[in-house]
Design an enzyme around this catalytic site. Structure first.
Site, PDB file in Angstrom:
ATOM      1  N   LYS A 192     -15.715   7.349 -13.049  1.00 15.82           N
ATOM      2  CA  LYS A 192     -15.886   7.569 -11.614  1.00 15.82           C
ATOM      3  C   LYS A 192     -16.683   6.413 -11.039  1.00 15.82           C
ATOM      4  O   LYS A 192     -17.807   6.142 -11.475  1.00 15.82           O
ATOM      5  CB  LYS A 192     -16.619   8.888 -11.387  1.00 15.82           C
ATOM      6  CG  LYS A 192     -16.816   9.232  -9.912  1.00 15.82           C
ATOM      7  CD  LYS A 192     -17.499  10.579  -9.759  1.00 15.82           C
ATOM      8  CE  LYS A 192     -17.671  10.956  -8.302  1.00 15.82           C
ATOM      9  NZ  LYS A 192     -18.405  12.227  -8.150  1.00 15.82           N
ATOM     10  N   LYS A 245     -11.419   8.241 -10.957  1.00 20.28           N
ATOM     11  CA  LYS A 245     -11.660   8.456  -9.531  1.00 20.28           C
ATOM     12  C   LYS A 245     -12.367   7.246  -8.944  1.00 20.28           C
ATOM     13  O   LYS A 245     -13.347   6.809  -9.537  1.00 20.28           O
ATOM     14  CB  LYS A 245     -12.530   9.711  -9.349  1.00 20.28           C
ATOM     15  CG  LYS A 245     -12.816  10.070  -7.895  1.00 20.28           C
ATOM     16  CD  LYS A 245     -13.666  11.327  -7.787  1.00 20.28           C
ATOM     17  CE  LYS A 245     -13.908  11.664  -6.319  1.00 20.28           C
ATOM     18  NZ  LYS A 245     -14.760  12.819  -6.127  1.00 20.28           N
TER      19      LYS A 245
HETATM   20 ZN   LIG Z   1     -22.262  14.872  -7.307  1.00 20.84          ZN
END
Ligand SMILES: [Zn+2]
Length: 322
Positions: A192, A245
């Protein structure tokens, strides 16, 4: 001799026969924002078509998701009370826990996944406990365990930790195994990035940090090899699904994970990616349906087995039309 690759592009039917990737409704997870309170149905200005609902208004949205045959929802809770530690996250009667019980009771076949983090629940908006102006990794892990156990007891089908804390997957796996939930899977936000594409989400989930940013725990967008390292640790710690992501600017990372791990790969088509397409389409600058389908298809082609997307309902409608 000329290599005539155009031979296999001549008609739609031959193109169908040689088509390599296909987007299907089976690939989609639809995120939902559920806010504590009553009679809430608030449109998120930067994400046209996406709303925050309270539990008493969410049924029509769920009815539509089920009617469109979308297999799963990913829940984000927005509590009325925030504190330093995000203690509402492990309240068995918190908004997330009540939402899980409500959905599993009324839509038993819909697969329910919970986002597991603290940023919507902490007064400072960070993804854990703050010590010395930074998130304390190991203190946060202790609370993560409490949070997942509470979600598990509420009846969730899968948990999705998003905080990028080191050791979060092993902590969660152990917590679930020790409390009678060895069969509850984990979808890790394994890779992420600290991304500007999350902007609209922070309006949606009311989770912008009040100081600093998330660069001490989310990844530097410059790094590719580090993504493999992050995914390797989560794979070893027992994540069942590995997620990247955001998606569109990180298609190379999705492909890296697909090539290197024998696990289903998910990607999160984030709020900024959604907002850009919606905004350009609203101006008449692009063909919304075609750009949406092409963007999501690119994630499939990159290697994503699962796409978490605010477009899920729109995509399902297009696919059902065909
Ligand atoms: Zn968070």
């Amino acid at each position: 001799m000329i290599n005539r690759t155009r031979r296999l592009r001549k008609t739609e039917n031959i193109r169908r026969l040689v088509r390599e990737n296909k987007l299907t409704i089976d690939d989609l997870i639809y995120p939902l924002f559920i806010e504590e309170g009553e009679n809430i149905e608030t449109e998120i200005v930067s994400m046209p078509g996406i709303k925050r609902f309270s539990l008493d208004t969410i049924s029509k949205e769920l009815d539509e998701v089920v009617a469109l045959d979308i297999p799963a929802v990913l829940l984000f809770g927005i509590p009325s009370e925030k504190d330093d530690t995000g203690s509402e996250t492990w309240n068995d009667n918190g908004i997330m826990q009540r939402a899980v019980r409500f959905i599993k009771k009324n839509y038993p076949d819909l697969y329910v996944i919970t986002d597991v983090c603290f940023c919507e629940y902490t007064s400072h908006g960070h993804c854990g406990i703050i010590h010395d102006n930074d998130v304390d990794n190991d203190a946060t892990l202790v609370n993560l365990a409490k949070q997942v156990i509470s979600h598990a007891k509420a009846g969730v089908d899968m948990v999705a930790p998003s905080g990028m804390m080191d050791g979060m997957i092993s902590t969660i796996r152990e917590a679930l195994d020790n409390t009678g939930f060895p069969n509850l899977p984990i979808m890790s936000y394994a890779v992420k990035y600290s991304s500007a594409f999350y902007g609209p989400f922070r309006d949606a989930a009311d989770s912008a940090p009040t100081f600093g940013d998330r660069r001490t725990y989310q990844m530097d967008p410059s790094n590719r090899d580090e993504g493999l390292r992050e995914a390797t640790f989560d794979d070893q710690e027992g994540a069942d699904i590995l997620m990247v992501k955001p998606a569109l600017s990180y298609l190379d990372i999705i492909r890296d994970l697909k090539n290197n791990f024998d696990r289903p790969i998910a990607c999160y088509n984030v709020s900024g990616e959604y907002a850009m397409i919606k905004a350009a389409a609203a101006n008449g600058w692009i063909d919304e349906e075609r750009v949406m389908m092409e963007a999501l298809l690119s994630m499939k082609r990159a290697g994503a087995d699962i796409i978490i997307t605010y477009f899920a309902k729109d995509v399902a409608k297009v696919l059902l039309k065909k």
